[in-house]
Write an enzyme that holds these catalytic residues in place. Structure first.
Site, PDB file in Angstrom:
ATOM      1  N   ASP A   1       0.844  -1.189   0.000  1.00  0.00           N
ATOM      2  CA  ASP A   1       0.000   0.000   0.000  1.00  0.00           C
ATOM      3  C   ASP A   1       0.882   1.243   0.000  1.00  0.00           C
ATOM      4  O   ASP A   1       1.935   1.264   0.641  1.00  0.00           O
ATOM      5  CB  ASP A   1      -0.930   0.035   1.214  1.00  0.00           C
ATOM      6  CG  ASP A   1      -2.059   1.021   0.975  1.00  0.00           C
ATOM      7  OD1 ASP A   1      -2.995   0.680   0.223  1.00  0.00           O
ATOM      8  OD2 ASP A   1      -1.989   2.163   1.478  1.00  0.00           O
TER       9      ASP A   1
HETATM   10  C1  LIG Z   1       2.697   8.467  -5.455  1.00  0.00           C
HETATM   11  C2  LIG Z   1       2.476   7.484  -6.576  1.00  0.00           C
HETATM   12  C3  LIG Z   1       1.538   6.478  -6.488  1.00  0.00           C
HETATM   13  N1  LIG Z   1       1.353   5.599  -7.514  1.00  0.00           N
HETATM   14  C4  LIG Z   1       0.328   4.529  -7.421  1.00  0.00           C
HETATM   15  C5  LIG Z   1       0.853   3.231  -6.817  1.00  0.00           C
HETATM   16  C6  LIG Z   1      -0.425   2.549  -6.400  1.00  0.00           C
HETATM   17  O1  LIG Z   1      -0.918   1.796  -7.512  1.00  0.00           O
HETATM   18  C7  LIG Z   1      -1.376   3.709  -6.085  1.00  0.00           C
HETATM   19  C8  LIG Z   1      -1.661   3.840  -4.600  1.00  0.00           C
HETATM   20  O2  LIG Z   1      -2.804   3.130  -4.265  1.00  0.00           O
HETATM   21  P1  LIG Z   1      -2.804   1.766  -3.446  1.00  0.00           P
HETATM   22  O3  LIG Z   1      -4.098   1.720  -2.693  1.00  0.00           O
HETATM   23  O4  LIG Z   1      -1.523   1.601  -2.680  1.00  0.00           O
HETATM   24  O5  LIG Z   1      -2.790   0.630  -4.575  1.00  0.00           O
HETATM   25  P2  LIG Z   1      -3.865   0.261  -5.699  1.00  0.00           P
HETATM   26  O6  LIG Z   1      -5.267   0.484  -5.216  1.00  0.00           O
HETATM   27  O7  LIG Z   1      -3.455   0.930  -6.990  1.00  0.00           O
HETATM   28  O8  LIG Z   1      -3.592  -1.272  -5.890  1.00  0.00           O
HETATM   29  P3  LIG Z   1      -3.799  -2.463  -4.800  1.00  0.00           P
HETATM   30  O9  LIG Z   1      -4.327  -1.894  -3.524  1.00  0.00           O
HETATM   31  O10 LIG Z   1      -4.743  -3.436  -5.443  1.00  0.00           O
HETATM   32  O11 LIG Z   1      -2.395  -3.048  -4.656  1.00  0.00           O
HETATM   33  O12 LIG Z   1      -0.741   4.896  -6.538  1.00  0.00           O
HETATM   34  C9  LIG Z   1       2.115   5.692  -8.689  1.00  0.00           C
HETATM   35  O13 LIG Z   1       1.930   4.899  -9.625  1.00  0.00           O
HETATM   36  N2  LIG Z   1       3.068   6.672  -8.776  1.00  0.00           N
HETATM   37  C10 LIG Z   1       3.296   7.577  -7.785  1.00  0.00           C
HETATM   38  O14 LIG Z   1       4.176   8.448  -7.927  1.00  0.00           O
END
Ligand SMILES: Cc1cn([C@H]2C[C@H](O)[C@@H](COP(=O)(O)OP(=O)(O)OP(=O)(O)O)O2)c(=O)[nH]c1=O
Length: 222
Positions: free
Chosen positions: A72
């Protein structure tokens, strides 16, 4: 020891790409959980709990995999957790607040060894400086739809918006999966990656992760 087959409990395309760089074989099966932050829960406790709950939810799946991995990511600015924006308007608001300032990103991972049932967690912390992008750049980026599935409404990896300047921490962690912490956690379970992960990161992201180096050298900056 034979390589582990990992169940990646995630919807995130970024996590799939990052995990593929380790060379470990894996399957993907997202685990949906309630992501509400508890009252007075710190950002660190919050991301660790969500990673743990996603991994535990996935441990209910029927699967031949030997390891479960969940993660997360949250953005923290002025003591407030910024998750994924709920609307394009909120994405604009997040991006305006973060503009020209430094914020924190926490990514937690949770790994379950299905042989023993052992659950391990790890946490990676990064300080991320944003450039002073213009309002019209925000509007174009939000109109592209890209910010909507990302914590804090941005992707450090965006080739068009490129919101981050002078970043020195764990790039992979901000993208959603700290490979350094994953390799360290898997090593506790006796698993080594089949490839040189720092070299693959350098090839794909064009930088050497200082957090990774610190961990490999035994001095944790993460
Ligand atoms: C800050 C940041 C986040 N992110 C993304 C990563 C995660 O996919 C998302 C954060 O949300 P999360 O809730 O961590 O993840 P998710 O809902 O996409 O996937 P899951 O819970 O099923 O594993 O933001 C980027 O791709 N680049 C960035 O610079």
């Amino acid at each position: 020891m034979s390589p582990p087959l990992i169940l990646l409990a995630s919807n995130s395309p970024r996590r799939r790409v990052l995990l593929s760089w380790t060379g470990w074989p894996f399957e993907v099966r997202p685990a949906d959980i309630d992501e509400t932050q508890a009252v007075e829960e710190t950002p660190q406790d919050y991301v660790l709990r969500l990673a743990r709950e996603k991994a535990l939810a996935a441990s209910e799946f029927e699967t031949e995999t030997s390891v479960i991995l969940a993660a997360d990511t949250v953005v923290v600015f002025e003591d407030e957790v910024l998750g994924k924006p709920e609307s394009p308007e909120q994405a604009v608001e997040f991006l305006r607040r973060l503009r020209g300032r430094v914020h924190e990103v926490y990514t937690a991972i949770a790994v379950i060894d299905r042989r023993s049932g052992e659950l391990l967690t790890d946490l990676c912390h990064s300080l991320v400086p944003m450039r002073a992008y213009r309002d019209d750049e925000i509007a174009a980026y939000v109109a592209s739809g890209e910010p909507m599935d990302k914590a804090g409404a941005y992707g450090i990896q965006s080739a068009t918006f490129h919101p981050v300047t002078d970043f020195k921490g764990c790039y992979a962690s901000v993208m959603g999966l700290p490979l350094c912490h994953l390799v360290r956690t898997m090593a506790i379970l006796g698993f080594e990656p089949p490839v040189d992960v720092p070299a693959v990161c350098q090839k794909n992201l064009n930088y050497v992760c200082p957090v990774y180096r610190a961990i490999l050298e035994g001095e944790d900056e993460g």
